[in-house]
Motif scaffolding. Structure first.
Motif, PDB file in Angstrom:
ATOM      1  N   LYS A 104       3.547  42.791  -5.838  1.00  0.00           N
ATOM      2  CA  LYS A 104       2.416  42.278  -5.842  1.00  0.00           C
ATOM      3  C   LYS A 104       2.160  41.053  -6.832  1.00  0.00           C
ATOM      4  O   LYS A 104       1.683  40.204  -5.944  1.00  0.00           O
ATOM      5  CB  LYS A 104       1.137  43.445  -6.139  1.00  0.00           C
ATOM      6  CG  LYS A 104      -0.180  42.693  -6.392  1.00  0.00           C
ATOM      7  CD  LYS A 104      -0.695  42.413  -5.033  1.00  0.00           C
ATOM      8  CE  LYS A 104      -2.289  42.252  -5.235  1.00  0.00           C
ATOM      9  NZ  LYS A 104      -2.782  41.380  -5.951  1.00  0.00           N
ATOM     10  N   VAL A 105       2.829  40.899  -7.820  1.00  0.00           N
ATOM     11  CA  VAL A 105       2.801  40.037  -8.605  1.00  0.00           C
ATOM     12  C   VAL A 105       3.698  38.865  -8.054  1.00  0.00           C
ATOM     13  O   VAL A 105       3.343  37.532  -8.009  1.00  0.00           O
ATOM     14  CB  VAL A 105       3.389  40.221  -9.914  1.00  0.00           C
ATOM     15  CG1 VAL A 105       3.556  38.973 -10.949  1.00  0.00           C
ATOM     16  CG2 VAL A 105       2.596  41.357 -10.928  1.00  0.00           C
ATOM     17  N   PHE A 106       4.677  38.898  -7.379  1.00  0.00           N
ATOM     18  CA  PHE A 106       5.561  37.963  -6.744  1.00  0.00           C
ATOM     19  C   PHE A 106       4.870  37.603  -5.553  1.00  0.00           C
ATOM     20  O   PHE A 106       4.603  36.106  -5.448  1.00  0.00           O
ATOM     21  CB  PHE A 106       6.651  38.595  -6.029  1.00  0.00           C
ATOM     22  CG  PHE A 106       7.874  39.080  -7.029  1.00  0.00           C
ATOM     23  CD1 PHE A 106       7.992  38.599  -8.373  1.00  0.00           C
ATOM     24  CD2 PHE A 106       8.579  40.143  -6.725  1.00  0.00           C
ATOM     25  CE1 PHE A 106       8.788  39.138  -9.302  1.00  0.00           C
ATOM     26  CE2 PHE A 106       9.609  40.525  -7.641  1.00  0.00           C
ATOM     27  CZ  PHE A 106       9.654  40.060  -8.895  1.00  0.00           C
ATOM     28  N   SER A 107       3.705  38.282  -4.866  1.00  0.00           N
ATOM     29  CA  SER A 107       3.173  37.701  -3.955  1.00  0.00           C
ATOM     30  C   SER A 107       2.131  37.079  -4.448  1.00  0.00           C
ATOM     31  O   SER A 107       1.877  35.708  -4.031  1.00  0.00           O
ATOM     32  CB  SER A 107       2.463  39.004  -3.097  1.00  0.00           C
ATOM     33  OG  SER A 107       1.539  38.295  -2.083  1.00  0.00           O
ATOM     34  N   ASP A 108       1.386  37.336  -5.718  1.00  0.00           N
ATOM     35  CA  ASP A 108       0.379  36.493  -6.129  1.00  0.00           C
ATOM     36  C   ASP A 108       0.816  35.295  -6.608  1.00  0.00           C
ATOM     37  O   ASP A 108       0.152  34.143  -6.636  1.00  0.00           O
ATOM     38  CB  ASP A 108      -0.074  37.324  -7.536  1.00  0.00           C
ATOM     39  CG  ASP A 108      -0.928  38.550  -7.099  1.00  0.00           C
ATOM     40  OD1 ASP A 108      -1.447  38.586  -6.078  1.00  0.00           O
ATOM     41  OD2 ASP A 108      -1.270  39.021  -8.265  1.00  0.00           O
ATOM     42  N   LEU A 130       1.295  28.963 -10.261  1.00  0.00           N
ATOM     43  CA  LEU A 130       0.350  29.154 -11.217  1.00  0.00           C
ATOM     44  C   LEU A 130      -0.451  28.188 -11.331  1.00  0.00           C
ATOM     45  O   LEU A 130      -1.610  28.077 -11.761  1.00  0.00           O
ATOM     46  CB  LEU A 130       0.819  30.086 -12.187  1.00  0.00           C
ATOM     47  CG  LEU A 130      -0.109  30.932 -12.966  1.00  0.00           C
ATOM     48  CD1 LEU A 130      -0.830  31.940 -11.953  1.00  0.00           C
ATOM     49  CD2 LEU A 130       0.526  31.767 -14.130  1.00  0.00           C
ATOM     50  N   ALA A 131      -0.020  27.003 -12.023  1.00  0.00           N
ATOM     51  CA  ALA A 131      -0.451  26.023 -12.441  1.00  0.00           C
ATOM     52  C   ALA A 131      -1.395  25.363 -11.415  1.00  0.00           C
ATOM     53  O   ALA A 131      -2.421  24.911 -11.715  1.00  0.00           O
ATOM     54  CB  ALA A 131       0.466  24.813 -13.124  1.00  0.00           C
ATOM     55  N   ASN A 132      -0.819  25.145  -9.971  1.00  0.00           N
ATOM     56  CA  ASN A 132      -1.509  24.560  -9.108  1.00  0.00           C
ATOM     57  C   ASN A 132      -2.992  25.602  -8.928  1.00  0.00           C
ATOM     58  O   ASN A 132      -4.025  25.101  -8.569  1.00  0.00           O
ATOM     59  CB  ASN A 132      -0.917  24.709  -7.795  1.00  0.00           C
ATOM     60  CG  ASN A 132      -0.175  23.491  -7.576  1.00  0.00           C
ATOM     61  OD1 ASN A 132      -0.681  22.315  -8.167  1.00  0.00           O
ATOM     62  ND2 ASN A 132       1.179  23.429  -7.391  1.00  0.00           N
ATOM     63  N   LEU A 133      -2.739  26.921  -9.043  1.00  0.00           N
ATOM     64  CA  LEU A 133      -4.149  27.827  -8.934  1.00  0.00           C
ATOM     65  C   LEU A 133      -5.158  27.489  -9.930  1.00  0.00           C
ATOM     66  O   LEU A 133      -6.147  27.416  -9.540  1.00  0.00           O
ATOM     67  CB  LEU A 133      -3.538  29.284  -9.300  1.00  0.00           C
ATOM     68  CG  LEU A 133      -2.972  29.929  -7.756  1.00  0.00           C
ATOM     69  CD1 LEU A 133      -2.591  31.375  -8.369  1.00  0.00           C
ATOM     70  CD2 LEU A 133      -4.089  30.058  -6.720  1.00  0.00           C
ATOM     71  N   GLY A 134      -4.564  27.167 -11.171  1.00  0.00           N
ATOM     72  CA  GLY A 134      -5.343  26.808 -12.337  1.00  0.00           C
ATOM     73  C   GLY A 134      -6.132  25.434 -12.331  1.00  0.00           C
ATOM     74  O   GLY A 134      -7.317  25.364 -12.633  1.00  0.00           O
ATOM     75  N   GLU A 150      -8.797  34.760 -10.688  1.00  0.00           N
ATOM     76  CA  GLU A 150      -8.279  36.010 -11.146  1.00  0.00           C
ATOM     77  C   GLU A 150      -6.841  35.914 -11.590  1.00  0.00           C
ATOM     78  O   GLU A 150      -6.356  36.520 -12.356  1.00  0.00           O
ATOM     79  CB  GLU A 150      -8.625  37.109 -10.210  1.00  0.00           C
ATOM     80  CG  GLU A 150      -8.638  38.580 -10.979  1.00  0.00           C
ATOM     81  CD  GLU A 150      -9.143  39.703  -9.953  1.00  0.00           C
ATOM     82  OE1 GLU A 150      -8.645  40.676  -9.977  1.00  0.00           O
ATOM     83  OE2 GLU A 150      -9.695  39.239  -8.993  1.00  0.00           O
ATOM     84  N   ILE A 151      -6.104  35.459 -10.413  1.00  0.00           N
ATOM     85  CA  ILE A 151      -4.501  35.785 -10.556  1.00  0.00           C
ATOM     86  C   ILE A 151      -4.129  34.583 -11.762  1.00  0.00           C
ATOM     87  O   ILE A 151      -3.533  35.056 -12.556  1.00  0.00           O
ATOM     88  CB  ILE A 151      -4.046  35.150  -9.283  1.00  0.00           C
ATOM     89  CG1 ILE A 151      -4.186  36.134  -8.157  1.00  0.00           C
ATOM     90  CG2 ILE A 151      -2.377  34.793  -9.702  1.00  0.00           C
ATOM     91  CD1 ILE A 151      -3.670  35.540  -6.755  1.00  0.00           C
ATOM     92  N   PHE A 152      -5.003  33.402 -11.938  1.00  0.00           N
ATOM     93  CA  PHE A 152      -4.434  32.573 -12.832  1.00  0.00           C
ATOM     94  C   PHE A 152      -4.912  33.150 -14.369  1.00  0.00           C
ATOM     95  O   PHE A 152      -4.027  33.284 -15.405  1.00  0.00           O
ATOM     96  CB  PHE A 152      -5.159  31.275 -12.805  1.00  0.00           C
ATOM     97  CG  PHE A 152      -5.181  30.297 -13.905  1.00  0.00           C
ATOM     98  CD1 PHE A 152      -3.630  29.350 -13.847  1.00  0.00           C
ATOM     99  CD2 PHE A 152      -5.909  30.216 -15.034  1.00  0.00           C
ATOM    100  CE1 PHE A 152      -3.552  28.515 -14.897  1.00  0.00           C
ATOM    101  CE2 PHE A 152      -5.573  29.173 -16.169  1.00  0.00           C
ATOM    102  CZ  PHE A 152      -4.464  28.468 -15.898  1.00  0.00           C
ATOM    103  N   SER A 192       0.251  36.384 -19.821  1.00  0.00           N
ATOM    104  CA  SER A 192       1.202  37.425 -19.595  1.00  0.00           C
ATOM    105  C   SER A 192       2.556  37.281 -19.299  1.00  0.00           C
ATOM    106  O   SER A 192       3.413  38.013 -19.607  1.00  0.00           O
ATOM    107  CB  SER A 192       0.562  38.707 -18.914  1.00  0.00           C
ATOM    108  OG  SER A 192       0.332  38.356 -17.557  1.00  0.00           O
ATOM    109  N   LEU A 193       2.692  36.431 -18.420  1.00  0.00           N
ATOM    110  CA  LEU A 193       4.330  35.884 -17.890  1.00  0.00           C
ATOM    111  C   LEU A 193       4.708  34.788 -18.401  1.00  0.00           C
ATOM    112  O   LEU A 193       5.934  34.469 -18.208  1.00  0.00           O
ATOM    113  CB  LEU A 193       4.058  35.759 -16.242  1.00  0.00           C
ATOM    114  CG  LEU A 193       3.595  37.266 -15.367  1.00  0.00           C
ATOM    115  CD1 LEU A 193       3.551  37.059 -14.011  1.00  0.00           C
ATOM    116  CD2 LEU A 193       4.570  38.298 -15.693  1.00  0.00           C
TER     117      LEU A 193
END
Length: 286
Positions: A160-164, A228-232, A239-241, A247-248
């Motif tokens: 699920k994390v990989f997918s996120d 992840l940076a793009n999400l931010g 929520e994913i960001f 944590s990662l």
């Protein structure tokens, strides 16, 4: 029930910042704070807090020594290390002492809230797992089915994390999952591993070059950071960001990657594979 916190940091400004974050975000109550390692040990023993935020470098005794001494007497306390340390050796030593997460200095509100929420979630899930183990001990015939179910849940959570993170299609994903499985098999020694040893062990089992495995893992981790940076950038409160940025990864490196994407810096954010794996282990073990 509201979480009870103790803060141990030699910088009174940091103590006030952490207390303000905890109270303004309704994370719990700070029952005591101090700026000395020896006094910190005493108040943790006395107050038995749910969560202790402990600085790495303290007068009297450092944070690692404090946690090593008090963890047995405060078995229900979760420890979060507060530090600006980037040394892999120091971080490994802190994890071996019993911390669950790092909060990096300078203090970032988003990272602090995210880490505390993760620890709170971990505490709740540990209670559930404790009840499950009690049930297994009473009904041993269901053990195989429960253990298989737990293993499947671990895989589901990690993927699920990989997918996120948008890396399901990356070749290194399977390698990362194998790494997590290998480390989990080490049991109580899972925090003292060296990445080079894990790569070598995988190389022998898969009959592949260890360097090639490492490169696939690093590519997948780098892609995770970028996505992840793009999400931010799109939504800082995504929520994913919020869940994965501290944590990662080291949060400052996520910010650096965001600045790179926005053209504000010519330097990209740096990955820390061990930090990434530690985050996945935390998710797998809850």
């Amino acid at each position: 029930m509201s979480l009870r916190f103790v803060i141990v940091d030699d910088d009174l400004v940091i103590c006030r910042i952490l207390q303000k974050i905890i109270e303004q975000n309704q994370l719990g109550t700070v029952v005591e704070q101090c700026n000395d390692g020896l006094k910190g040990e005493r108040i943790i023993r006395e107050y038995q807090p749910d969560i202790a935020l402990v600085d790495l470098l303290l007068p009297g005794q450092d944070g690692v020594e404090l946690i090593e001494k008090v963890s047995a007497a405060a078995a229900n306390t979760s420890f979060i290390m507060v530090s600006q340390a980037t040394s892999e050796q120091l971080i490994t030593k802190a994890y071996e002492a019993g911390i669950e997460f790092f909060i990096h200095k300078p203090i970032n509100v988003l990272e602090t809230v995210s880490v505390i929420n993760k620890v709170q979630e971990h505490r709740k899930l540990k209670q559930i797992m404790s009840l499950m183990h009690q049930t297994i001990s009473q009904y041993p015939h269901i053990r195989p089915a429960v253990e298989e179910g737990a293993k499947n849940m671990q895989k589901t959570r990690i993927y699920k994390v990989f997918s996120d993170l948008g890396i399901i299609g990356e070749a290194g994903v399977k390698d990362i999952y194998r790494m997590v499985q290998l480390i989990l098999k080490k049991g109580t020694e899972s925090k003292s591993y060296q990445l080079c040893d894990i790569y070598q062990q995988m190389s022998e089992g898969m009959e592949q070059d260890a360097k090639a495995i490492e490169q696939r893992v690093r590519r997948a981790t780098t892609k995770s950071l970028h996505n992840l940076a793009n999400l931010g950038i799109d939504d800082y409160y995504n929520e994913i960001f919020q869940s994965h940025s501290s944590s990662l990864f080291d949060f400052k490196e996520v910010r650096q990657e965001m600045n790179f994407i926005l053209g504000k810096s010519q330097y990209r954010g740096k990955i820390n594979v061990k930090k990434f794996i530690e985050g996945l282990l935390f998710i797998a073990e809850v």
